[in-house]
Design a protein around this motif. Structure first.
Motif: not given
Length: 216
Positions: A186-198
């Protein structure tokens, strides 16, 4: 468009509560951490372009944080614009540093990116999976092309750029998977985009810093 419209754009958000996207919101701290690390690493180096990139990196964290907390049209636009500003600043700095171009030629190179990005976005949008993040794939492609082009004169910088392109490709892929995995996670994967993008944006600034330092 009404700039105060509320938008549900990601798997994690199920309503318009301020903390409906906890992971998406909190992971924006990664951008602020990357900005702080790079500010310290710049030390007393006279690199105004790199300093500006660091400030924009922090702005990405703040605007993306606002977007994932408020979920309004204006905060979403601020998020997208801050990323676009970083890309344009980096491209100008890369043209100056990697190729030794003058101000005018470097700015012209930045202008050429606009039709390149527009055409690339259209092409990627025609492909089923890639269309979900079509506007970001041209950036990864451009970094990879710069890595190939600069390999002859600076193989170390080329490898670092190649690593940046690879991390961004993984990051974009995770961004695109967000809604696809929603039923299972339910949390999806968008938060990983933040971590890797940073991490990737901090690395790109570090790549620029090392190139300039070595060339000085």
């Amino acid at each position: 468009m009404n700039w105060t419209d509320r938008i549900i754009a990601y798997c994690e958000r199920t309503d318009f509560g301020l903390w409906s996207e906890p992971l998406n919101a909190v992971t924006n701290l990664a951008f602020l951490l990357a900005a702080a690390i790079m500010w310290v690493r710049l030390g007393r180096d006279r690199m105004p372009a790199a300093r500006l990139m660091v400030l924009v990196l922090a702005a990405i964290g703040l605007s993306s944080g606002a977007w994932h907390i408020l979920a309004t049209a204006w905060s979403g636009m601020a998020d997208s614009l801050s990323i676009a500003v970083f890309v344009l600043i980096y491209l100008y700095a890369a043209n100056r540093s990697f190729w030794g171009l003058g101000v005018g030629a470097s700015l012209f190179g930045v202008l050429l990116f606009l039709p390149f990005a527009a055409a690339g976005t259209w092409v990627f949008a025609q492909l089923p999976f890639l269309r979900l993040s079509a506007m970001y794939w041209p950036v990864a492609l451009l970094i990879a092309l710069y890595a190939l082009a600069v390999a002859g004169r600076s193989p170390v910088t080329a490898r670092r750029l190649g690593l940046g392109a690879g991390v961004l490709a993984v990051s974009i892929t995770l961004r695109s998977l967000d809604n696809a995995v929603c039923s299972a996670w339910p949390h999806g994967t968008h938060f990983l985009w933040h971590v890797l993008n940073a991490a990737m944006l901090g690395w790109m600034i570090e790549t620029y810093r090392r190139h300039v330092t070595r060339a000085a």
